[in-house]
Design an enzyme around this catalytic site. Structure first.
Site, mmCIF file in Angstrom:
data_model
loop_
_atom_site.group_PDB
_atom_site.id
_atom_site.type_symbol
_atom_site.label_atom_id
_atom_site.label_comp_id
_atom_site.label_asym_id
_atom_site.label_seq_id
_atom_site.Cartn_x
_atom_site.Cartn_y
_atom_site.Cartn_z
ATOM 1 N N ASP A 87 78.398 37.703 59.174
ATOM 2 C CA ASP A 87 79.352 38.740 58.757
ATOM 3 C C ASP A 87 80.589 38.744 59.654
ATOM 4 O O ASP A 87 81.576 39.412 59.338
ATOM 5 C CB ASP A 87 78.683 40.120 58.872
ATOM 6 C CG ASP A 87 78.487 40.769 57.527
ATOM 7 O OD1 ASP A 87 79.171 40.360 56.572
ATOM 8 O OD2 ASP A 87 77.660 41.683 57.434
ATOM 9 N N LYS A 143 73.380 38.444 46.667
ATOM 10 C CA LYS A 143 73.458 37.547 47.827
ATOM 11 C C LYS A 143 72.212 36.668 47.898
ATOM 12 O O LYS A 143 72.290 35.468 48.156
ATOM 13 C CB LYS A 143 73.611 38.363 49.124
ATOM 14 C CG LYS A 143 75.013 38.954 49.279
ATOM 15 C CD LYS A 143 75.132 39.970 50.414
ATOM 16 C CE LYS A 143 76.548 40.558 50.429
ATOM 17 N NZ LYS A 143 76.743 41.634 51.412
ATOM 18 N N GLN A 154 73.371 44.813 55.679
ATOM 19 C CA GLN A 154 74.243 45.381 54.649
ATOM 20 C C GLN A 154 74.777 46.742 55.091
ATOM 21 O O GLN A 154 74.034 47.590 55.592
ATOM 22 C CB GLN A 154 73.455 45.509 53.323
ATOM 23 C CG GLN A 154 74.283 45.952 52.137
ATOM 24 C CD GLN A 154 75.331 44.932 51.695
ATOM 25 O OE1 GLN A 154 75.191 43.734 51.922
ATOM 26 N NE2 GLN A 154 76.393 45.417 51.084
HETATM 27 N N1 GUN Z 1 79.125 46.121 52.453
HETATM 28 C C1 GUN Z 1 80.178 45.836 51.655
HETATM 29 N N2 GUN Z 1 80.689 44.623 51.942
HETATM 30 C C2 GUN Z 1 79.945 44.119 52.944
HETATM 31 C C3 GUN Z 1 79.992 42.891 53.677
HETATM 32 O O1 GUN Z 1 80.836 42.005 53.473
HETATM 33 N N3 GUN Z 1 79.045 42.761 54.636
HETATM 34 C C4 GUN Z 1 78.125 43.735 54.892
HETATM 35 N N4 GUN Z 1 77.252 43.508 55.866
HETATM 36 N N5 GUN Z 1 78.062 44.870 54.237
HETATM 37 C C5 GUN Z 1 78.962 45.065 53.266
#
Ligand code: GUN
Length: 298
Positions: free
Chosen positions: A126, A59, A103
């Site tokens: 998110d 990311k 995350q």
């Molecule tokens: N863990 C796995 N996929 C995601 C996501 O799209 N966002 C977040 N914050 N954590 C994740």
């Protein structure tokens, strides 16, 4: 030779994501030129989880690749919920931060809903805060979770209108299943949501024109779960070690069995995954544009 065999079109998520990323890069440059503001994304990782560490690194790389600023906050597994909430409060108040992503999963002892609910809705890239979940459910503009948004963009690009199609979503997670169902409803699909307590998921799945599978159970979906010609979106991603000792990724769909049965199919890797990251960048740019538009002119 199987007379019923269908020529399955593989949906190239990487190519779609590349095009979307290029548009975002242009958008970031335009915003910076016009306002002097560089969109900033804060990514928060708590504890050590090898898969999360890989996702977070990716990311950050992609964020910087489109000209945005990324701020990584890596906290030890011993971090308390109060400490994490204090960091989020600081990021909410920080004018250089336009997007905040915590995350998931979080370590035991920290309540994910409390944490995601503490992110300011305008910075909630998110799309997990109650305000954005509500706005998505009402069909109002807000920020939508990245993975289902990526799936929707793929479906729209591949199929055009989704109106009237029967969509079956397997999985009811807050990150994918639930928002996916809401987005498909918004497209005027007839939506069926299946989950762990659904008896005979296959009997429902095989009625789907669009089948979205997000369970994390590798190889759950076999050939007879797929209606001939259906569009199958495989959100699952599980790392396995082969008998030869090689590491590879597997989806929730038995790919080889879906080939020749599905009309369209996302591969794993290279399907939904790249779109999730591209949509995170899209949400961050959207958040930065909206926050900037709300600020009074200097
Ligand atoms: N863990 C796995 N996929 C995601 C996501 O799209 N966002 C977040 N914050 N954590 C994740």
């Amino acid at each position: 030779m199987d007379a019923n065999r269908i020529e399955t079109r593989l949906i190239d998520g990487k190519a779609y994501a590349r095009r979307l990323t290029a548009e975002i890069r242009d958008g970031v440059a335009r915003l910076s030129e016009r306002t002097g503001i560089v969109p900033g994304l804060a990514v928060v990782l708590v504890g050590s989880n090898p898969a999360s560490e890989v996702y977070v690194r990716s990311k950050i790389t992609h964020t910087e690749g489109v000209g945005m600023r990324s701020m990584a906050h890596v906290l030890p597994g011993s971090t308390t919920e109060a400490e994490l909430l204090a960091l989020i409060a600081r990021l909410n108040d920080d004018d250089t931060v336009h997007g905040i992503l915590v995350q998931l999963p979080l370590p035991r002892g920290i309540d994910a809903n409390t944490v995601t609910g503490a992110v300011h809705p305008a910075k909630d890239v998110d799309g997990l805060s109650p305000v954005n979940v509500g706005r998505t459910t009402l069909g109002l503009p807000g920020l939508v979770p990245c993975t289902p948004l990526g799936c929707l963009l793929l479906l729209r690009s591949e199929l055009g209108t989704l109106k009237g199609l029967h969509a079956v979503v397997v999985g009811k997670s807050n990150l994918v299943g639930r928002p996916m169902a809401q987005l498909l409803l918004q497209e005027e699909c007839t939506v069926t949501v299946c989950h762990v307590a659904t008896p005979d998921v296959g009997a429902l799945a095989c009625q789907a024109d669009i089948l979205v599978v997000a369970t994390g159970h590798k190889g759950l979906v076999r050939r007879d779960w797929i209606k001939p010609g259906a569009t199958v979106i495989d959100v699952g991603i599980t790392r396995v070690t082969t008998r030869e000792g090689r590491s590879r990724l597997m989806g929730d769909v038995v790919h080889e069995e879906a080939l020749g049965r599905a009309g369209r199919l996302t591969p794993v890797p290279g399907g939904v995954g790249p779109m999730t990251i591209a949509c995170l960048l899209r949400n961050t740019l959207t958040a930065a544009e909206r926050i900037t538009a709300m600020q009074p002119a200097a």
